[in-house]
Design a protein around this motif. Structure first.
Motif, PDB file in Angstrom:
ATOM      1  N   GLN A  29       0.845  -1.187   0.000  1.00 35.56           N
ATOM      2  CA  GLN A  29       0.000   0.000   0.000  1.00 35.56           C
ATOM      3  C   GLN A  29       0.884   1.242   0.000  1.00 35.56           C
ATOM      4  OE1 GLN A  29      -2.412  -0.331   3.570  1.00 35.56           O
ATOM      5  NE2 GLN A  29      -1.113   1.113   4.661  1.00 35.56           N
ATOM      6  N   PHE A  30       0.356   2.330  -0.562  1.00 39.86           N
ATOM      7  CA  PHE A  30       1.095   3.579  -0.616  1.00 39.86           C
ATOM      8  C   PHE A  30       0.096   4.724  -0.642  1.00 39.86           C
ATOM      9  CE2 PHE A  30       0.204   2.290  -4.923  1.00 39.86           C
ATOM     10  CZ  PHE A  30      -0.148   3.460  -5.574  1.00 39.86           C
ATOM     11  N   THR A  31       0.584   5.928  -0.393  1.00 41.27           N
ATOM     12  CA  THR A  31      -0.262   7.113  -0.376  1.00 41.27           C
ATOM     13  C   THR A  31      -0.062   7.906  -1.658  1.00 41.27           C
ATOM     14  OG1 THR A  31      -0.130   7.249   2.037  1.00 41.27           O
ATOM     15  CG2 THR A  31      -0.847   9.224   0.868  1.00 41.27           C
ATOM     16  N   CYS A  32      -1.156   8.197  -2.334  1.00 40.39           N
ATOM     17  CA  CYS A  32      -1.119   8.977  -3.574  1.00 40.39           C
ATOM     18  C   CYS A  32      -2.214  10.033  -3.504  1.00 40.39           C
ATOM     19  CB  CYS A  32      -1.312   8.070  -4.786  1.00 40.39           C
ATOM     20  SG  CYS A  32      -1.355   8.937  -6.367  1.00 40.39           S
ATOM     21  N   LEU A  33      -1.830  11.299  -3.631  1.00 48.12           N
ATOM     22  CA  LEU A  33      -2.790  12.402  -3.571  1.00 48.12           C
ATOM     23  C   LEU A  33      -3.649  12.323  -2.307  1.00 48.12           C
ATOM     24  CD1 LEU A  33      -3.942  12.495  -7.304  1.00 48.12           C
ATOM     25  CD2 LEU A  33      -2.228  13.924  -6.202  1.00 48.12           C
ATOM     26  N   GLU A  34      -2.982  12.072  -1.182  1.00 46.81           N
ATOM     27  CA  GLU A  34      -3.625  12.033   0.132  1.00 46.81           C
ATOM     28  C   GLU A  34      -4.582  10.857   0.316  1.00 46.81           C
ATOM     29  OE1 GLU A  34      -2.758  13.945   2.616  1.00 46.81           O
ATOM     30  OE2 GLU A  34      -1.325  15.010   1.361  1.00 46.81           O
ATOM     31  N   SER A  35      -4.564   9.884  -0.602  1.00 54.10           N
ATOM     32  CA  SER A  35      -5.392   8.688  -0.460  1.00 54.10           C
ATOM     33  C   SER A  35      -4.489   7.469  -0.367  1.00 54.10           C
ATOM     34  CB  SER A  35      -6.349   8.532  -1.637  1.00 54.10           C
ATOM     35  OG  SER A  35      -7.310   9.560  -1.643  1.00 54.10           O
ATOM     36  N   ILE A  36      -4.870   6.521   0.472  1.00 48.53           N
ATOM     37  CA  ILE A  36      -4.090   5.305   0.644  1.00 48.53           C
ATOM     38  C   ILE A  36      -4.580   4.259  -0.345  1.00 48.53           C
ATOM     39  CG2 ILE A  36      -3.468   3.456   2.237  1.00 48.53           C
ATOM     40  CD1 ILE A  36      -3.766   5.400   4.522  1.00 48.53           C
ATOM     41  N   ILE A  37      -3.678   3.805  -1.221  1.00 47.22           N
ATOM     42  CA  ILE A  37      -3.990   2.789  -2.218  1.00 47.22           C
ATOM     43  C   ILE A  37      -3.460   1.458  -1.724  1.00 47.22           C
ATOM     44  CG2 ILE A  37      -3.836   2.165  -4.645  1.00 47.22           C
ATOM     45  CD1 ILE A  37      -5.144   4.871  -4.122  1.00 47.22           C
ATOM     46  N   SER A  38      -4.327   0.458  -1.637  1.00 45.95           N
ATOM     47  CA  SER A  38      -3.944  -0.857  -1.134  1.00 45.95           C
ATOM     48  C   SER A  38      -4.028  -1.890  -2.249  1.00 45.95           C
ATOM     49  CB  SER A  38      -4.849  -1.259   0.025  1.00 45.95           C
ATOM     50  OG  SER A  38      -4.614  -2.593   0.422  1.00 45.95           O
ATOM     51  N   SER A  39      -3.108  -2.842  -2.238  1.00 44.13           N
ATOM     52  CA  SER A  39      -3.121  -3.886  -3.268  1.00 44.13           C
ATOM     53  C   SER A  39      -4.351  -4.766  -3.155  1.00 44.13           C
ATOM     54  CB  SER A  39      -1.855  -4.749  -3.148  1.00 44.13           C
ATOM     55  OG  SER A  39      -1.804  -5.378  -1.873  1.00 44.13           O
ATOM     56  N   SER A  40      -4.920  -4.874  -1.959  1.00 40.33           N
ATOM     57  CA  SER A  40      -6.117  -5.697  -1.762  1.00 40.33           C
ATOM     58  C   SER A  40      -7.398  -4.969  -2.146  1.00 40.33           C
ATOM     59  CB  SER A  40      -6.210  -6.136  -0.292  1.00 40.33           C
ATOM     60  OG  SER A  40      -6.398  -5.012   0.552  1.00 40.33           O
ATOM     61  N   GLY A  41      -7.300  -3.651  -2.326  1.00 43.67           N
ATOM     62  CA  GLY A  41      -8.479  -2.868  -2.645  1.00 43.67           C
ATOM     63  C   GLY A  41      -9.333  -2.524  -1.442  1.00 43.67           C
TER      64      GLY A  41
END
Length: 236
Positions: A29-41
């Motif tokens: 998971q990582f943070t992009c544009l203040e949102s946390i993106i997770s591989s699991s969704g």
């Protein structure tokens, strides 16, 4: 850029990416544009961060704005929407959110509004009454309206555009198979259910979205759901 396969293990990803001779670290998971993106969704981390940021801002405004008797309730509601709700709802248009998480979001909103009015638990005032007092919609209803409004924008461009190609992609028609067991709910599944809740046929949505006025009328935050509150509470 090339992809180098590595041995599949319980803790290692299937591949690593090498750009200009340098390996790119693979994360879950990582943070992009203040949102946390997770591989699991999943949205567990994102919702937790949103709730924490929302509560932090609310606490800073509590004494400065919300507990000031000189400021009327209408102004407080507008400030709450602009400064607090906006943080909670940031990027909510693309959330694949579960009902339990929506209830958590609504509970935090109700707790905030109770503190604004200095209501206590023993006052036995329902959340629906709190929302009516401030003339606010619960956040779960706002999430639904925002996602449908954004979905209408997604349907407007021609089907040859990249975002339409991605959104219209059907895995089963392209030979993809979902893993065994109960499949994860996809964002498209959430949108289709929300369309059905508004009595909109998902198959007719692309043609309806071309008429912006019609789509806005069908997906607007309706007055009947403005003070929807907690469904479980309404049954009592």
């Amino acid at each position: 850029m090339k992809i180098m396969p590595i041995e599949k293990t319980a803790s290692a990803p299937l591949s690593i990416v090498v750009i200009n001779g340098q390996a790119v670290h693979v994360v879950w998971q990582f943070t992009c544009l203040e949102s946390i993106i997770s591989s699991s969704g999943k949205l567990d981390a994102e919702i937790s961060v949103r709730l924490a940021k929302t509560s932090s801002v609310f606490r800073r405004l509590l004494g400065a704005v919300f507990h000031r008797p000189q400021i009327n309730r209408h102004t407080k509601a507008r400030i709450y929407n602009a400064k607090v709700s906006s943080i909670m709802l940031y990027s909510s248009e693309t959330w694949r959110i579960a009902q339990t998480q929506l209830r958590m979001v609504d509970a935090v909103q109700a707790r905030h509004l109770r503190r604004v009015e200095s209501f206590k638990c023993y006052d036995k005032i329902r959340n629906t009454e709190i929302l009516k007092t401030f003339k606010l919609a619960n956040l779960s209803t706002q999430v639904e309206a925002r996602s449908l409004r954004w979905y209408g924008h997604l349907l407007c461009p021609p089907i040859s555009t990249p975002k339409r190609i991605i959104s219209d992609f059907n895995p089963s028609e392209n030979g993809w198979k979902r893993p065994r067991g109960r499949p994860h709910t996809r964002w498209a599944d959430v949108i289709n259910q929300r369309l059905l809740n508004r009595n909109i046929n998902p198959n007719e949505a692309p043609s309806l979205a071309l008429d912006r006025a019609t789509w806005r009328r069908l997906t607007v935050l309706s007055t009947s759901s403005l003070y929807a509150g907690d469904p479980a509470e309404q049954e009592r």
